[in-house]
Every structure is written in C-alpha cells, then in structure tokens.
Design an enzyme around this catalytic site. Structure first.
Site, PDB file in Angstrom:
ATOM      1  N   PHE A 187       6.223   2.611  -4.618  1.00  0.00           N
ATOM      2  CA  PHE A 187       7.590   2.837  -4.142  1.00  0.00           C
ATOM      3  C   PHE A 187       8.138   4.221  -4.472  1.00  0.00           C
ATOM      4  O   PHE A 187       9.212   4.588  -4.002  1.00  0.00           O
ATOM      5  CB  PHE A 187       8.558   1.761  -4.680  1.00  0.00           C
ATOM      6  CG  PHE A 187       8.211   0.373  -4.253  1.00  0.00           C
ATOM      7  CD1 PHE A 187       8.439  -0.049  -2.944  1.00  0.00           C
ATOM      8  CD2 PHE A 187       7.627  -0.514  -5.141  1.00  0.00           C
ATOM      9  CE1 PHE A 187       8.099  -1.326  -2.535  1.00  0.00           C
ATOM     10  CE2 PHE A 187       7.292  -1.802  -4.748  1.00  0.00           C
ATOM     11  CZ  PHE A 187       7.526  -2.206  -3.432  1.00  0.00           C
ATOM     12  N   HIS A 216       9.642  -8.219   0.577  1.00  0.00           N
ATOM     13  CA  HIS A 216       9.494  -6.775   0.410  1.00  0.00           C
ATOM     14  C   HIS A 216      10.847  -6.100   0.645  1.00  0.00           C
ATOM     15  O   HIS A 216      11.634  -6.549   1.488  1.00  0.00           O
ATOM     16  CB  HIS A 216       8.460  -6.244   1.406  1.00  0.00           C
ATOM     17  CG  HIS A 216       7.976  -4.869   1.118  1.00  0.00           C
ATOM     18  ND1 HIS A 216       8.641  -3.753   1.551  1.00  0.00           N
ATOM     19  CD2 HIS A 216       6.890  -4.435   0.432  1.00  0.00           C
ATOM     20  CE1 HIS A 216       7.991  -2.679   1.142  1.00  0.00           C
ATOM     21  NE2 HIS A 216       6.927  -3.060   0.457  1.00  0.00           N
ATOM     22  N   TYR A 236       2.885   4.879   0.655  1.00  0.00           N
ATOM     23  CA  TYR A 236       3.508   5.535   1.809  1.00  0.00           C
ATOM     24  C   TYR A 236       2.438   6.326   2.559  1.00  0.00           C
ATOM     25  O   TYR A 236       1.571   6.950   1.948  1.00  0.00           O
ATOM     26  CB  TYR A 236       4.607   6.487   1.353  1.00  0.00           C
ATOM     27  CG  TYR A 236       5.764   5.818   0.643  1.00  0.00           C
ATOM     28  CD1 TYR A 236       6.572   4.876   1.290  1.00  0.00           C
ATOM     29  CD2 TYR A 236       6.066   6.143  -0.681  1.00  0.00           C
ATOM     30  CE1 TYR A 236       7.641   4.279   0.636  1.00  0.00           C
ATOM     31  CE2 TYR A 236       7.141   5.550  -1.340  1.00  0.00           C
ATOM     32  CZ  TYR A 236       7.925   4.617  -0.676  1.00  0.00           C
ATOM     33  OH  TYR A 236       8.978   4.031  -1.328  1.00  0.00           O
ATOM     34  N   ASP A 266       0.845  -1.189   0.000  1.00  0.00           N
ATOM     35  CA  ASP A 266       0.000   0.000   0.000  1.00  0.00           C
ATOM     36  C   ASP A 266       0.884   1.244   0.000  1.00  0.00           C
ATOM     37  O   ASP A 266       2.098   1.149   0.190  1.00  0.00           O
ATOM     38  CB  ASP A 266      -1.006  -0.007   1.156  1.00  0.00           C
ATOM     39  CG  ASP A 266      -0.364  -0.055   2.532  1.00  0.00           C
ATOM     40  OD1 ASP A 266       0.866  -0.250   2.616  1.00  0.00           O
ATOM     41  OD2 ASP A 266      -1.084   0.106   3.528  1.00  0.00           O
TER      42      ASP A 266
END
Length: 219
Positions: free
Chosen positions: A77, A184, A66, A64
């Site tokens: 990202f 991740h 930031y 999801d």
C-alpha cells in the site's frame, strides 16, 4: 535485493532452495528481460528488511504491488515521495483518521509503520508494468505462505487481511493471534465493509488486553 539474513533463518532452506523458488526466480528473469517489473529488484524484499521476524507486531497483508512506474517500493500500500497517496491508500488514511484520529499525511510512505513492527506484506511481491495480477500463481504465494507461517509460529501478533487474496491466508492462523478481515480498501470495494472496520483501534485494544503498548499509527 537479497532476502535479509534473519528471514533466511526464519524461513529455512527448503522454501529458498526448492524448485518452486527456483522456478519463480526463472520466471522473474524472463519477465524482466521483456517488461518493466515493479518494484525494482533492490526493493523487492523491503518489507522483510524493515521488519525482521522478532519485531513483527502486526502483519498488514495486501494483494499485489502497484503496477505503475515509481509507485511500488516493497511495502504493501505504500508509495515513496513525491508520489501522492493512491486511492486505496487514501481510503486507508480516511479509516485511520475516523478510527484513531490520526491526521492523513500528504505523502504515501508507510516506512515508519514498517520500522515500528508492521510487516507490510503483499501476497505477491512483484507485478508487470500496467498489468495488475500478472505475477499471481507464479510462486510468490508459496513464498509468502512461508513468511506468514514463520510469523504465526512465533508470539501472537495481529493479522490484518484486506481483500480476497489476503483473506485466503487466514487458514492456519490459530486463535492465539488477532485476525481481522475486511474488503480491500480500493474505491471499488471500500464501501462494502472496509470503512467502519476499525482495524487500528481493534489492534490497540487487543494489545492492551495482552499488557502491551499500543501501536504508534502516526506518519
């Protein structure tokens, strides 16, 4: 921001007109009435705007957005200047350098990738201020499932699934596609298999096998 027209055609009416999507819109309206929500509404579908269906070569799937102010802008990202790269993105840059020799930029804006055919998609497209994961299981997953299914129904592409939430999307991707899975890139998990996973060179090798040019990974 509206869903770009090419994606509306690719997704079709049922997903955009059904009760799940209407429920998601109602949820977002209630959230925005009481809390800051990221990214801003006009950037929510930026990944789809920058990378129309016919130009997708790679799907880079995150979790999801930031959840801090001025960070998320609709590309997984990625952060806009003058924001510096967050820790997860720094780790992506480290792997990018170690894998294909691209020097890490000082900024965190991945728009250049999106414009070259990298669909920078999250599994969930919004989040409440300072509350990671707060918009999971509110309807976004069904929407992003439909985006992935639309891509997967077309020509073969490379899917890069980082983290558990992204890896759940692997189901249904057939062998025509390249599917790369790794932990991740967060500092909490990057050392458990993200570093050394070499996604960039593996994508380029797969493209070469298909007689296609490599990606331009520079930023």
């Amino acid at each position: 921001m509206q869903i770009p027209t090419p994606w509306q055609h690719a997704l079709g009416g049922p997903i955009l007109e059904g009760p799940d999507y209407e429920g998601l819109r109602a949820f977002l309206g209630a959230e925005e009435a009481e809390h800051p929500v990221y990214p801003p509404a006009d950037e929510r579908f930026a990944a789809l705007a920058h990378t129309p269906p016919e130009r997708v070569r790679v799907v880079l799937l995150g979790q999801d957005p930031y959840h801090g102010p001025g960070q998320a802008h609709g590309l997984s990202f990625s952060v806009k200047p003058p924001r510096k790269p967050p820790p997860s993105l720094k780790n992506i840059y480290r792997e990018l350098h170690d894998d294909v020799g691209v020097e890490p930029p000082t900024h965190g804006d991945l728009t250049a990738w999106a414009d070259r055919g990298v669909l920078l998609l999250n599994t969930v497209l919004t989040v409440r201020h300072k509350k990671a994961g707060s918009h999971r299981k509110k309807g976004w997953e069904r929407f992003t499932d439909a985006v992935i299914a639309a891509v997967a129904a077309g020509p073969p592409v490379a899917f890069v699934l980082w983290g558990k939430a992204a890896q759940e999307k692997a189901e249904g991707l057939d062998a025509r596609h390249l599917v790369l899975q790794a932990p991740h890139p967060s500092p909490y998990s990057a050392d458990t298999g993200f570093f050394g996973s070499r996604p960039f060179s593996r994508i380029d090798a797969w493209l070469a096998e298909r007689g296609e040019p490599p990606m331009d990974w520079s930023l």
